[in-house]
Design a protein around this motif. Structure first.
Motif, PDB file in Angstrom:
ATOM      1  N   CYS A   1       0.854  -1.200   0.000  1.00 53.40           N
ATOM      2  CA  CYS A   1       0.000   0.000   0.000  1.00 53.40           C
ATOM      3  C   CYS A   1       0.890   1.251   0.000  1.00 53.40           C
ATOM      4  O   CYS A   1       1.829   1.352   0.782  1.00 53.40           O
ATOM      5  CB  CYS A   1      -0.892  -0.026   1.235  1.00 53.40           C
ATOM      6  N   ILE A   2       0.564   2.207  -0.883  1.00 53.36           N
ATOM      7  CA  ILE A   2       1.384   3.425  -0.962  1.00 53.36           C
ATOM      8  C   ILE A   2       0.594   4.655  -0.495  1.00 53.36           C
ATOM      9  O   ILE A   2       0.864   5.772  -0.946  1.00 53.36           O
ATOM     10  CB  ILE A   2       1.946   3.634  -2.392  1.00 53.36           C
TER      11      ILE A   2
ATOM     12  N   MET B   1      -8.616   3.911   0.251  1.00 51.98           N
ATOM     13  CA  MET B   1      -9.679   3.252  -0.507  1.00 51.98           C
ATOM     14  C   MET B   1     -10.964   3.165   0.315  1.00 51.98           C
ATOM     15  O   MET B   1     -12.027   2.863  -0.215  1.00 51.98           O
ATOM     16  CB  MET B   1      -9.215   1.845  -0.923  1.00 51.98           C
TER      17      MET B   1
ATOM     18  N   CYS C   1      -7.794   7.154  -3.385  1.00 49.11           N
ATOM     19  CA  CYS C   1      -7.965   5.886  -4.108  1.00 49.11           C
ATOM     20  C   CYS C   1      -9.445   5.614  -4.347  1.00 49.11           C
ATOM     21  O   CYS C   1      -9.836   5.160  -5.437  1.00 49.11           O
ATOM     22  CB  CYS C   1      -7.317   4.731  -3.339  1.00 49.11           C
TER      23      CYS C   1
HETATM   24 FE1  SF4 Z   1      -3.331   1.628  -0.450  1.00 42.69          FE
HETATM   25 FE2  SF4 Z   1      -4.672   2.973  -2.352  1.00 42.69          FE
HETATM   26 FE3  SF4 Z   1      -3.007   1.041  -3.038  1.00 42.69          FE
HETATM   27 FE4  SF4 Z   1      -5.290   0.463  -1.869  1.00 42.69          FE
HETATM   28  S1  SF4 Z   1      -5.050   1.380  -3.880  1.00 42.69           S
HETATM   29  S2  SF4 Z   1      -3.345  -0.422  -1.387  1.00 42.69           S
HETATM   30  S3  SF4 Z   1      -5.524   2.168  -0.436  1.00 42.69           S
HETATM   31  S4  SF4 Z   1      -2.496   2.948  -2.028  1.00 42.69           S
END
Ligand code: SF4
Length: 361
Positions: free
Chosen positions: A313-314, A345, A352
């Motif tokens: 996860c970023i 998310m 996200c």
């Molecule tokens: Fe994290 Fe967004 Fe990647 Fe999901 S999409 S793992 S919330 S960075």
């Protein structure tokens, strides 16, 4: 609807866009600090319509997203204590902590209730005098006054079983921290509207003065944001950065004095742990000693394992504006709103979630 429809007027928006294109002669890298702005920009497709030199990056202004895993872990640990009821905003339920989530803790029989306000949490405390009710106090300067008011009300009414896990954060200090990090060379910041209703526009004045970065406080409708971009581009083109307010119907320079006094009565400034940035001194609010009996961290003893971030996860990079959701390998395949890996998310203000919902490719 007055104050909304006119800020969604397509013809007016085209005129403002044409003006921006006319005045824009050099690159302008802007950050919309607030998650609410990111959602509005994505929903209306503004990013793609701006001239190529005007770049817009999302910032860390999503309260759920910036809540550190260590703090989510504390909330989950508090939920596992006997005779405790956790009250929280719904967005927090699905946010994964290091080892679990509040939703999972509830499935394992913890008493966790979704509330819409601190008044709901106080009501739960009044209705359950034999239990300890802990409100998970996330948010920025927008929500801090209502949390302060709830503590004051509990004090005045002798409600002894109400507590707050105080995770309130302050926006201007984290803007300073981001600028000091120097990862991004920003030319302008779209400052948060709701936060500025409370704090006013003056707390941003150090930004143009010390960093030469333009600032405009914006509302949340597409025209609000376009007008703010126009004001920022004008400042950048003339080389005279300053703080301006495009959201005059909600914000004045000095803020809301009543709310500020209320916050100052209950809280003092302290450090806060921000996802993706770390512990930043003087960027959060802590409950003053006089009211510490309402402080859940002092009232309850909990042990938490060292925090860890979700693999792959970023969110942290996205919150600092150095990456976008499309850079994440997990986006839309492993990580979806139904099975979120990170908070960006989950939250309705998360980048996200916005990229996912509004179909950015
Ligand atoms: Fe994290 Fe967004 Fe990647 Fe999901 S999409 S793992 S919330 S960075």
């Amino acid at each position: 609807m007055k104050y909304i429809d006119e800020f969604r007027d397509v013809e007016l928006a085209k005129k403002v866009m044409a003006r921006i294109k006319q005045i824009s002669t050099r690159p302008a890298r802007l950050m919309e600090f607030c998650g609410g702005h990111t959602v509005s920009i994505m929903r209306s497709g503004l990013r793609q319509l701006l001239p190529p030199g005007v770049e817009m990056l999302s910032g860390p202004g999503c309260p759920v997203c910036v809540t550190a895993n260590a703090d989510i872990d504390k909330a989950i640990a508090l939920a596992s204590l006997p005779d405790v009821i956790i009250s929280t905003f719904g967005d927090m339920m699905k946010v994964p902590g290091s080892y679990s989530s509040l939703q999972q803790a509830r499935a394992e029989e913890a008493d966790i209730r979704i509330v819409y306000s601190t008044q709901d949490a106080l009501q739960i405390a009044k209705s359950n005098p034999t239990k300890s009710v802990i409100f998970i106090g996330i948010g920025f300067e927008t929500t801090a006054p209502t949390i302060a008011a709830s503590i004051l009300q509990a004090e005045n009414e002798g409600i002894k079983n109400y507590f707050v896990l105080c995770l309130s954060k302050l926006c201007p200090p984290i803007m300073k921290a981001l600028l000091d990090l120097g990862e991004l060379k920003l030319d302008g910041i779209i400052c948060p509207g709701h936060v500025s209703v409370i704090i006013g526009s003056r707390p941003y004045e150090f930004i143009p003065r010390e960093y030469g970065v333009a600032c405009v406080v914006s509302g949340f409708e597409p025209l609000d944001i376009l007008l703010s971009v126009e004001m920022l581009v004008k400042q950048i083109e003339t080389g005279k950065p300053k703080v301006e307010i495009a959201y005059r119907r909600g914000v004045n320079p000095q803020g809301n004095k009543t709310a500020l006094v209320l916050m100052d009565t209950i809280f003092e400034v302290g450090s806060a742990d921000w996802r993706g940035i770390g512990v930043v001194p003087a960027s959060g609010l802590v409950i003053r000693k006089k009211f510490e009996r309402f402080d859940a961290e002092k009232a309850f003893s909990i042990t938490v394992q060292p925090a860890k971030e979700p693999k792959g996860c970023i969110c942290g990079d996205i919150l600092r504006g150095v990456k976008i959701p499309l850079d994440c390998k997990l986006f839309r395949n492993v990580c979806t709103p139904e099975h979120p890996v990170g908070p960006c998310m989950v939250s309705s203000e998360g980048s996200c979630a916005a990229y996912n919902q509004y179909g950015a490719e």
